[in-house]
Design a protein around this motif. Sequence first.
Motif, PDB file in Angstrom:
ATOM      1  N   ARG A   1       9.800   3.834   8.718  1.00  0.00           N
ATOM      2  CA  ARG A   1       9.697   5.266   9.086  1.00  0.00           C
ATOM      3  C   ARG A   1       9.431   6.271   8.218  1.00  0.00           C
ATOM      4  O   ARG A   1       8.680   7.318   7.943  1.00  0.00           O
ATOM      5  N   ALA A   2      10.169   5.963   6.764  1.00  0.00           N
ATOM      6  CA  ALA A   2       9.956   6.837   5.813  1.00  0.00           C
ATOM      7  C   ALA A   2       8.932   6.603   5.110  1.00  0.00           C
ATOM      8  O   ALA A   2       8.198   7.393   4.465  1.00  0.00           O
ATOM      9  N   ALA A   3       8.365   5.446   4.891  1.00  0.00           N
ATOM     10  CA  ALA A   3       7.031   4.791   4.576  1.00  0.00           C
ATOM     11  C   ALA A   3       5.671   5.630   5.152  1.00  0.00           C
ATOM     12  O   ALA A   3       4.887   6.061   4.444  1.00  0.00           O
ATOM     13  N   LYS A   4       6.045   5.450   6.404  1.00  0.00           N
ATOM     14  CA  LYS A   4       5.041   6.044   7.223  1.00  0.00           C
ATOM     15  C   LYS A   4       4.840   7.618   7.202  1.00  0.00           C
ATOM     16  O   LYS A   4       3.803   8.093   6.737  1.00  0.00           O
TER      17      LYS A   4
ATOM     18  N   LEU B   1       9.237  -7.371   2.112  1.00  0.00           N
ATOM     19  CA  LEU B   1       9.116  -6.189   1.347  1.00  0.00           C
ATOM     20  C   LEU B   1       7.745  -5.303   2.051  1.00  0.00           C
ATOM     21  O   LEU B   1       8.022  -4.010   2.046  1.00  0.00           O
ATOM     22  N   LEU B   2       6.959  -5.834   2.310  1.00  0.00           N
ATOM     23  CA  LEU B   2       5.860  -5.375   3.067  1.00  0.00           C
ATOM     24  C   LEU B   2       6.196  -4.506   4.205  1.00  0.00           C
ATOM     25  O   LEU B   2       5.893  -3.389   4.528  1.00  0.00           O
ATOM     26  N   HIS B   3       7.131  -5.182   5.110  1.00  0.00           N
ATOM     27  CA  HIS B   3       7.479  -4.607   6.445  1.00  0.00           C
ATOM     28  C   HIS B   3       8.348  -3.252   6.021  1.00  0.00           C
ATOM     29  O   HIS B   3       8.123  -2.523   6.853  1.00  0.00           O
ATOM     30  N   ARG B   4       9.270  -3.625   5.026  1.00  0.00           N
ATOM     31  CA  ARG B   4      10.185  -2.336   4.693  1.00  0.00           C
ATOM     32  C   ARG B   4       9.353  -1.171   3.949  1.00  0.00           C
ATOM     33  O   ARG B   4       9.702   0.047   4.343  1.00  0.00           O
ATOM     34  N   THR B   5       8.368  -1.470   3.168  1.00  0.00           N
ATOM     35  CA  THR B   5       7.543  -0.447   2.579  1.00  0.00           C
ATOM     36  C   THR B   5       6.788   0.301   3.277  1.00  0.00           C
ATOM     37  O   THR B   5       6.066   1.104   2.996  1.00  0.00           O
TER      38      THR B   5
ATOM     39  N   ALA C   1       7.097 -21.541  -2.155  1.00  0.00           N
ATOM     40  CA  ALA C   1       6.045 -20.824  -1.772  1.00  0.00           C
ATOM     41  C   ALA C   1       6.256 -20.261  -0.610  1.00  0.00           C
ATOM     42  O   ALA C   1       5.987 -18.924  -0.226  1.00  0.00           O
ATOM     43  N   GLY C   2       6.994 -20.789   0.387  1.00  0.00           N
ATOM     44  CA  GLY C   2       7.337 -20.338   1.771  1.00  0.00           C
ATOM     45  C   GLY C   2       8.309 -19.244   1.556  1.00  0.00           C
ATOM     46  O   GLY C   2       8.382 -18.203   2.206  1.00  0.00           O
ATOM     47  N   ARG C   3       9.349 -19.429   0.832  1.00  0.00           N
ATOM     48  CA  ARG C   3      10.368 -18.225   0.450  1.00  0.00           C
ATOM     49  C   ARG C   3       9.589 -17.080   0.007  1.00  0.00           C
ATOM     50  O   ARG C   3      10.200 -16.085   0.281  1.00  0.00           O
ATOM     51  N   LEU C   4       8.733 -17.367  -1.073  1.00  0.00           N
ATOM     52  CA  LEU C   4       8.182 -16.079  -1.698  1.00  0.00           C
ATOM     53  C   LEU C   4       7.205 -15.446  -0.485  1.00  0.00           C
ATOM     54  O   LEU C   4       7.282 -14.309  -0.562  1.00  0.00           O
ATOM     55  N   SER C   5       6.747 -16.184   0.149  1.00  0.00           N
ATOM     56  CA  SER C   5       5.897 -15.570   1.268  1.00  0.00           C
ATOM     57  C   SER C   5       6.832 -14.913   2.136  1.00  0.00           C
ATOM     58  O   SER C   5       6.391 -13.421   2.440  1.00  0.00           O
TER      59      SER C   5
END
Length: 81
Positions: free
Chosen positions: A27-30, A19-23, A9-13
């Motif tokens: 800059r591209a996501a913003k 994933l959320l940080h990158r997407t 669960a820790g690794r999945l979190s």
Amino acid sequence: MARTWEGVAGRLSLQLAVLLHRTVTGRAAKKRHQHWRDAALRAAHRRGVPVEVIASRTRLTQRRVRTVVTGGKPPPVDEAA
């Protein structure tokens, strides 16, 4: 047995956070999100929603909303009486 699931669960979190940080914060996501937001603002304005209402609901300035709905051109200057 519970410790094994906690590790998984820790690794999945962590993977979800990465994933959320990158997407979401990249800059591209913003830019992508702003493009979608601006398209929605222009559509709302074309359908009769006043700039003042758009600005108050989105917490953007009226000047920024006017710039977006005019397609990036600066809004016309209002002359003082």
